[in-house]
Design a protein around this motif. Structure first.
Motif, mmCIF file in Angstrom:
data_model
loop_
_atom_site.group_PDB
_atom_site.id
_atom_site.type_symbol
_atom_site.label_atom_id
_atom_site.label_comp_id
_atom_site.label_asym_id
_atom_site.label_seq_id
_atom_site.Cartn_x
_atom_site.Cartn_y
_atom_site.Cartn_z
ATOM 1 N N ALA A 61 0.834 -1.207 0.000
ATOM 2 C CA ALA A 61 0.000 0.000 0.000
ATOM 3 C C ALA A 61 0.866 1.252 0.000
ATOM 4 N N ALA A 62 1.934 1.246 0.801
ATOM 5 C CA ALA A 62 2.812 2.414 0.835
ATOM 6 C C ALA A 62 3.445 2.645 -0.531
ATOM 7 N N ALA A 63 3.905 1.547 -1.174
ATOM 8 C CA ALA A 63 4.518 1.689 -2.499
ATOM 9 C C ALA A 63 3.503 2.225 -3.500
ATOM 10 N N PHE A 64 2.261 1.702 -3.412
ATOM 11 C CA PHE A 64 1.230 2.180 -4.345
ATOM 12 C C PHE A 64 0.998 3.674 -4.182
ATOM 13 N N TRP A 65 0.844 4.133 -2.924
ATOM 14 C CA TRP A 65 0.521 5.555 -2.740
ATOM 15 C C TRP A 65 1.673 6.430 -3.168
ATOM 16 N N ILE A 66 2.937 5.996 -2.857
ATOM 17 C CA ILE A 66 4.085 6.816 -3.268
ATOM 18 C C ILE A 66 4.119 6.929 -4.789
ATOM 19 N N MET A 67 3.971 5.761 -5.481
ATOM 20 C CA MET A 67 4.026 5.779 -6.940
ATOM 21 C C MET A 67 2.884 6.599 -7.519
ATOM 22 N N ALA A 68 1.681 6.480 -6.912
ATOM 23 C CA ALA A 68 0.536 7.212 -7.450
ATOM 24 C C ALA A 68 0.749 8.707 -7.322
ATOM 25 N N VAL A 69 1.247 9.148 -6.160
ATOM 26 C CA VAL A 69 1.445 10.586 -5.961
ATOM 27 C C VAL A 69 2.515 11.108 -6.909
ATOM 28 N N VAL A 70 3.636 10.336 -7.042
ATOM 29 C CA VAL A 70 4.703 10.776 -7.940
ATOM 30 C C VAL A 70 4.188 10.848 -9.372
ATOM 31 N N MET A 71 3.381 9.851 -9.750
ATOM 32 C CA MET A 71 2.907 9.772 -11.131
ATOM 33 C C MET A 71 1.981 10.925 -11.466
ATOM 34 N N VAL A 72 0.992 11.183 -10.601
ATOM 35 C CA VAL A 72 0.039 12.261 -10.895
ATOM 36 C C VAL A 72 0.746 13.610 -10.833
ATOM 37 N N ALA A 73 1.653 13.787 -9.863
ATOM 38 C CA ALA A 73 2.343 15.078 -9.752
ATOM 39 C C ALA A 73 3.217 15.322 -10.977
ATOM 40 N N SER A 74 3.926 14.287 -11.457
ATOM 41 C CA SER A 74 4.796 14.523 -12.608
ATOM 42 C C SER A 74 3.978 14.680 -13.890
ATOM 43 N N ALA A 75 2.803 14.008 -13.980
ATOM 44 C CA ALA A 75 1.954 14.230 -15.153
ATOM 45 C C ALA A 75 1.423 15.654 -15.165
ATOM 46 N N LEU A 76 1.068 16.197 -13.985
ATOM 47 C CA LEU A 76 0.637 17.597 -13.927
ATOM 48 C C LEU A 76 1.796 18.533 -14.245
ATOM 49 N N ALA A 77 3.015 18.131 -13.840
ATOM 50 C CA ALA A 77 4.178 18.963 -14.144
ATOM 51 C C ALA A 77 4.421 19.019 -15.647
ATOM 52 N N VAL A 78 4.159 17.915 -16.376
ATOM 53 C CA VAL A 78 4.288 17.926 -17.834
ATOM 54 C C VAL A 78 3.397 19.014 -18.410
#
Lengths: 162, 103
Positions: A4-21
């Motif tokens: 669960a921790a890995a999922f949330w970390i990856m999800a937050v990084v993924m959405v944040a970097s997609a918004l950064a794009v």
């Protein structure tokens, strides 16, 4: 718990970097954020115990496609011009939010038939068996190879100097 | 709260909508291609999630994700070649200024 921790970390990084794009002014930095997004997607694949796909994601997206995109940014010299938006900003935002609402509603209200079995791991040998065995996907594999050859030839022909 | 299929599907939907919004609103053609890649990745996440939660022994979703990656690689190669050709012709890749086929 670790999953669960890995999922949330990856999800937050993924959405944040997609918004950064979308919202970084510098196009080169947007490409770097896109690479971070691809790496986070590879991490999501690992949490789904799809180890072969995670390796392919790193090789193809992080290795090849991002290099192509950075090459295109360098060749077209648009780095300083920024990341302008067109007049459709508000309608497109409405469309995206409404589509997101519909998809979340459909996903959360559907009774999925979750299997009780644990997923296969490692997946490389079963995937190869699925792809190349007699009743597998050998015809789509060959068509995919032909498609890649056609794409390479098409890219060369389109970019060739007259 | 354990992580289930719904979490992955909602995450995939969020990523898809971010990519859709970017592909509809940006004017730089390279950024539009990057947003299309984000959308393809979102679809891949949902395919792999279905594969490992619904049919964990069949792997059909992962096979489909591999084919999506093949088509995405072909698409980005041809797409960037088209952007190069347009840039050489117009010395610009702002899609608002490329309206040869707009009547």
């Amino acid at each position: 718990m670790g999953l669960a921790a890995a999922f949330w970390i990856m999800a937050v990084v993924m959405v944040a970097s997609a918004l950064a794009v979308l919202f970084l002014r510098n196009v080169f930095r947007a490409a770097l954020a896109l690479i971070l997004c691809f790496i986070a997607v590879a991490g999501i694949y690992i949490t789904l115990s799809a180890d072969f796909l995670a390796a392919v994601q790193i090789l193809v997206y992080v290795g090849a496609i991002s290099v192509l995109i950075i090459l295109a940014i360098m060749m077209t010299r648009e780095v300083q011009q920024g990341n302008p938006v067109n007049k459709l900003e508000i309608p497109a935002a409405v469309v995206a939010v409404v589509l997101l609402g519909i998809m979340v509603y459909a996903v959360t209200n559907t009774p999925w038939s979750i299997s009780a079995q644990a997923p296969l791991s490692p997946t490389t040998v079963p995937l190869a068996t699925r792809l190349f065995s007699e009743h597998g996907f050998i015809l789509p594999v060959e068509i995919g190879a032909t498609l890649l050859l056609a794409a390479i030839l098409g890219a060369i022909v389109i970019t060739r100097e007259k | 709260m354990t992580i289930g299929l719904t979490h992955y599907l909602v995450l995939s939907a969020v990523l898809f909508c971010i990519g859709l919004y970017g592909a509809l609103t940006r004017r730089n053609a390279v950024i539009i291609l990057m947003c299309i890649e984000i959308m393809l990745n979102a679809v891949n996440i949902s395919l792999v999630a279905f594969s490992s939660y619904v049919v964990p022994m069949l792997l059909t979703g992962q096979v489909f994700a591999i084919f999506v990656m093949v088509v995405a690689a072909a698409e980005v190669a041809v797409g960037l070649a088209i952007i190069f050709a347009i840039f050489r012709h117009f010395t610009d890749i702002d899609v608002n200024n490329i309206h040869l086929m707009k009547w």
